[in-house]
Design a protein around this motif. Structure first.
Motif, PDB file in Angstrom:
ATOM      1  N   GLN A   1      45.653  55.537  34.069  1.00 28.94           N
ATOM      2  CA  GLN A   1      46.871  56.616  34.073  1.00 28.94           C
ATOM      3  C   GLN A   1      47.542  55.750  33.216  1.00 28.94           C
TER       4      GLN A   1
ATOM      5  N   ARG B   1      52.495  60.551  34.539  1.00 27.74           N
ATOM      6  CA  ARG B   1      51.594  61.759  33.980  1.00 27.74           C
ATOM      7  C   ARG B   1      52.436  62.559  32.984  1.00 27.74           C
TER       8      ARG B   1
ATOM      9  N   GLU C   1      44.146  65.775  39.904  1.00 32.52           N
ATOM     10  CA  GLU C   1      45.257  65.259  41.083  1.00 32.52           C
ATOM     11  C   GLU C   1      45.857  66.117  41.088  1.00 32.52           C
ATOM     12  N   TRP C   2      45.614  67.069  40.742  1.00 30.19           N
ATOM     13  CA  TRP C   2      46.303  68.537  41.624  1.00 30.19           C
ATOM     14  C   TRP C   2      45.081  69.573  41.504  1.00 30.19           C
TER      15      TRP C   2
ATOM     16  N   GLU D   1      46.325  66.706  31.598  1.00 30.92           N
ATOM     17  CA  GLU D   1      45.892  65.570  31.849  1.00 30.92           C
ATOM     18  C   GLU D   1      45.446  65.814  33.521  1.00 30.92           C
ATOM     19  N   SER D   2      46.122  65.680  34.592  1.00 31.83           N
ATOM     20  CA  SER D   2      46.668  65.604  35.445  1.00 31.83           C
ATOM     21  C   SER D   2      45.356  66.503  36.383  1.00 31.83           C
ATOM     22  N   TYR D   3      44.927  67.411  35.458  1.00 31.80           N
ATOM     23  CA  TYR D   3      44.357  68.575  36.415  1.00 31.80           C
ATOM     24  C   TYR D   3      43.365  68.531  36.169  1.00 31.80           C
TER      25      TYR D   3
ATOM     26  N   GLY E   1      50.426  65.244  29.852  1.00 31.30           N
ATOM     27  CA  GLY E   1      50.303  65.078  31.062  1.00 31.30           C
ATOM     28  C   GLY E   1      49.971  65.423  32.375  1.00 31.30           C
TER      29      GLY E   1
ATOM     30  N   ALA F   1      50.578  59.391  40.913  1.00 39.90           N
ATOM     31  CA  ALA F   1      49.677  59.510  39.103  1.00 39.90           C
ATOM     32  C   ALA F   1      50.316  61.003  38.913  1.00 39.90           C
ATOM     33  N   PHE F   2      50.665  61.911  39.351  1.00 40.52           N
ATOM     34  CA  PHE F   2      50.649  63.382  39.064  1.00 40.52           C
ATOM     35  C   PHE F   2      52.613  63.223  38.014  1.00 40.52           C
TER      36      PHE F   2
END
Length: 432
Positions: A30, A82, A99-100, A93-95, A90, A78-79
């Motif tokens: 993170q 980021r 995280e989603w 990177e979350s994908y 972000g 976290a989503f």
């Protein structure tokens, strides 16, 4: 990572893919973000998502949006963190981190792309320069930097590209006869695109043709088959070697010269110049130098045919100083021009003028769909080449993100014909 099928309204798979921290450090951990910045990002994103034709499920308990494709945010904390730390970097990177998720990823991204200019309030957009990440100096497209930037994408693996491209190995928009496009017709549609460019440049028997950006050699082969003599330059060692093999196999080794060379170092003059989706790798800082080189290399009476991905001029100006997810992970140093920018730069720095142009963005959306579907199907073979789950999520997002850009109209692709204005004409224009 291929997405498991889901029924409408059901939750998507919960397991996040493992992330190799050595290969993907900024995805595995993170980012640092202040409480205030994260809270502000959450407030802005929630407000934006709630007004969109999407269903956004946060942590399986709360739903935002006005209905439409489902976006499942598995880890809202976290989503938002980021996005607070890195904005759209972000978000991507979350994908990558799992995280989603979205069963209809293109549908979700198309909604977002179509409203890109309004997702952040105008008052906050004016502060973009203060918080948005800046371009790393290492990605400047100097001659040395360009070699590194090109290598990071095009030298990944010829085998990888062969898994999802058609047999022509054309990595640019095809030109179809109708929609929806059929995969079996992709090679013919790529040839139609190439032939249209060669026609624009008036390439025929005896033409001395320069191609800037070789790809894997298909355009050079097709030009040589018309009787042209072709000099084609690239900065990708992998592409050069395979292009040479394909040109040799086609029987045109005596008509085509493939060189590992920067466009700025090319000498001589040519009857015609063709460049397919290479200007995107030049960088805005070097666009005047690029077009000045084209002007210098084109013989009097010659013609240039360019294929270029373009974006709206206002969005180009708003994003030109921002470091993006695409630049970080896919095309380092890349940046898309607008049609207006091309016209302004050629008029201000060269004798070149855009004689005509034709946009066909929907064709790129279909091209990308076919590539994305094939990429997903080839997951086991991609794994066998040594690419991990995070890489596959990265490229799935890249292909879907790009497709969404064209489906929403945020992006377009143009074929442009440029000719050289005579000195006398320039004098007369100046006298006016």
């Amino acid at each position: 990572m291929s997405v498991s099928p889901v029924t409408p309204g059901s939750s998507l798979p919960c397991a996040s893919p493992p992330v190799d921290a050595r290969r993907w450090p900024d995805v595995a951990r993170q980012p640092r973000a202040s409480w205030l910045r994260t809270a502000l990002a959450e407030r802005i994103v929630r407000h934006a998502l709630d007004a969109l034709p999407l269903r956004v499920r946060l942590g399986g308990t709360e739903t935002l949006g006005r209905g439409g494709p489902l976006m499942e945010v598995r880890d809202p904390k976290a989503f938002f963190r980021r996005i607070g730390a890195g904005g759209l970097i972000g978000f991507g990177e979350s994908y990558m981190a799992g995280e989603w998720e979205a069963h209809d990823l293109v549908g979700v991204l198309t909604v977002l792309a179509g409203r890109a200019a309004d997702l952040v309030p105008r008052s906050l957009q004016r502060l973009r320069a203060r918080w948005a990440p800046r371009h790393p100096d290492a990605q400047r497209n100097t001659p040395e930097g360009s070699r590194d930037n090109v290598s990071r994408h095009y030298d990944l693996s010829n085998e990888l590209f062969a898994l999802f491209l058609d047999e022509t190995l054309s990595y640019s928009s095809a030109l179809f006869r109708g929609f929806p496009a059929d995969r079996s017709l992709l090679a013919a549609a790529q040839h139609r695109k190439i032939d249209r460019l060669l026609d624009r440049a008036a390439v025929g028997p005896g033409t001395e043709l320069l191609e800037i950006g070789t790809g894997w050699g298909e355009l050079a082969i097709r030009a040589a088959a018309r009787g042209a003599r072709v000099r084609t330059v690239t900065l990708s060692r992998e592409q050069r070697e395979l292009a040479r093999e394909r040109i040799r196999a086609a029987g045109f080794e005596d008509r085509v010269q493939v060189e590992l060379l920067d466009y700025r170092a090319v000498g001589g003059t040519f009857d015609a110049i063709v460049s397919v989706e290479m200007i995107e790798a030049v960088g805005a800082e070097f666009w005047p130098e690029y077009f000045t080189a084209l002007d210098r290399l084109l013989a009097p009476g010659g013609r240039i045919a360019l294929q270029a991905i373009t974006m709206p001029h206002d969005r180009m100006l708003a994003s030109k100083d921002t470091f993006t997810w695409i630049q970080k992970y896919i095309f380092p140093g890349g940046f898309l021009p607008s049609v207006e920018a091309i016209g302004d730069i050629t008029a201000g720095h060269t004798a070149l003028r855009v004689a005509d142009r034709d946009g066909f963005g929907p064709h790129y959306a279909e091209t990308l769909r076919l590539w994305r579907e094939r990429f997903t199907e080839q997951a086991p073979r991609i794994d066998a080449l040594g690419f991990d789950v995070t890489f596959r999520r990265l490229w799935t997002f890249y292909l879907a993100y790009s497709e969404a850009g064209f489906r929403s109209g945020y992006l377009d692709v143009q074929q442009l014909t440029l000719t050289k204005e005579e000195t006398g004409d320039r004098t007369r224009d100046g006298a006016r």
